[in-house]
Design an enzyme around this catalytic site. Structure first.
Site, short mmCIF file in Angstrom:
data_model
loop_
_atom_site.label_atom_id
_atom_site.label_comp_id
_atom_site.label_asym_id
_atom_site.label_seq_id
_atom_site.Cartn_x
_atom_site.Cartn_y
_atom_site.Cartn_z
N LEU A 108 26.40 4.70 -82.13
CA LEU A 108 27.19 3.94 -83.09
C LEU A 108 28.62 3.95 -82.58
CD1 LEU A 108 25.83 5.36 -86.48
CD2 LEU A 108 25.55 3.01 -85.67
N ASP A 109 29.34 2.84 -82.73
CA ASP A 109 30.71 2.84 -82.22
C ASP A 109 31.61 3.69 -83.12
OD1 ASP A 109 32.03 1.19 -84.30
OD2 ASP A 109 30.88 -0.47 -83.47
N ILE A 110 32.80 3.96 -82.67
CA ILE A 110 33.68 4.92 -83.34
C ILE A 110 34.00 4.52 -84.77
CG2 ILE A 110 35.81 3.82 -82.50
CD1 ILE A 110 36.97 6.68 -82.18
#
Length: 309
Positions: A108-110
């Site tokens: 998952l991106d930040i």
């Protein structure tokens, strides 16, 4: 005959995919019992395996306990074991393993939150992530703007992105007021920022993204951000069935550890919050914001203020 092929064993131990391990073996970086390894070599308990000179502890597949964690990723953590910028990572709160390692299933991106799976079985992780397995991921997404029926049809029919065609398997309204509205979407692959890029292709901006399901595992309602639960045998076997892996004896959480987790899960919310405050006394506050919408349960914003992404 020895237990299993070397490249399969290395993949199962989380060092990479089977194909990647074949390339590592071809390049001469692997030795077995002090001799150069070749593709197709078989290994068993007691063999000394080294990759780039580092000894790898081998455990036979049928003897190693298969474990899976469900982790609620907060915003602001990066999906990496180490971050050169010093930002918090999703691995920092996981339980430590002896002679083993956690392998992350997908990313998952930040700025995204929600369900992340971790396992000590590299082969299982590889199969769950591989596009050929077509494992469904489900997300709750808050979008700035309205997804009209025409846009919904386009997003489910397919959109050409810079890395190829992409599409949602399903998209449904999830409520919301004003310009921010929630949608529930499903897709069967996990390319980088794919959900965000699909909406952006239609001129829509994603302001919140929460993964609520990966395969057969749904984000547990009692799980708070920055916390994990270890899955039991039944839940793990539903995942292995999904990707055609054989079940394994001794799988999942059991015994005193399972009883302790169940006690924590069944505590009243107020008591669990007290435990959270106590265990995090030296870290950032985990108190959730007063958010609205389907993804507000237990979420918090821990984004690094210096992060420009």
């Amino acid at each position: 005959m020895k237990d299993e092929k070397l490249q399969k064993a290395l993949a199962r131990m989380g060092l990479g995919s089977r194909r990647q391990m074949e390339e590592v073996i071809k390049s001469g970086r692997v030795s077995v019992n002090n001799g150069p390894a070749t593709i197709g070599d078989r290994v068993e308990q007691g063999d000394e395996i080294r990759v780039d000179g580092r000894q790898i502890k081998y455990t036979a597949e049928n003897e190693k306990r298969r474990r899976v964690l469900a982790y609620y990723k907060p915003e602001g953590e990066v999906c990496s074991a180490n971050d050169p910028e010093g930002r918090p990572t999703v691995f920092e709160r996981l339980p430590k393993l002896t002679h083993d390692r956690w392998v992350m299933v997908g990313r998952l991106d930040i700025n995204s939150t929600g369900l992340l799976l971790f396992t000590n079985d590299g082969e299982m992780a590889h199969r769950l992530m591989h596009p050929s397995s077509e494992v469904t991921r489900e997300y709750a997404v808050r979008v700035l703007g309205e997804v009209t029926p025409d846009i919904a049809r386009t997003l489910t029919a397919g959109v050409m992105l810079e890395d190829g065609m992409a599409q949602f398997e399903d998209i449904k309204e999830g409520g919301g007021e004003g310009v921010n509205k929630w949608y529930h979407v499903k897709l069967k692959e996990g390319r980088n920022r794919e959900v965000r890029r699909l909406f952006e292709s239609q001129g829509l901006k994603v302001s919140r993204l929460l993964r609520t399901r990966y395969g057969t595992i749904v984000l547990p309602k009692e799980l708070r951000t920055g916390r994990f639960l270890e899955l039991d045998k039944k839940d793990i076997n539903t995942l292995t069935d999904l990707v055609s892996l054989r079940p394994r004896h001794g799988t999942g959480l059991h015994g005193a550890a399972k009883e302790k987790q169940e006690r924590i899960k069944n505590k009243p919310l107020k008591a669990r919050r007290a435990d959270n405050r106590s265990s995090n006394s030296n870290s950032a506050s985990t108190k959730p914001k007063n958010n609205t919408g389907p993804a507000s349960r237990g979420t918090r914003n821990t984004r690094n203020r210096n992060d420009k992404r």
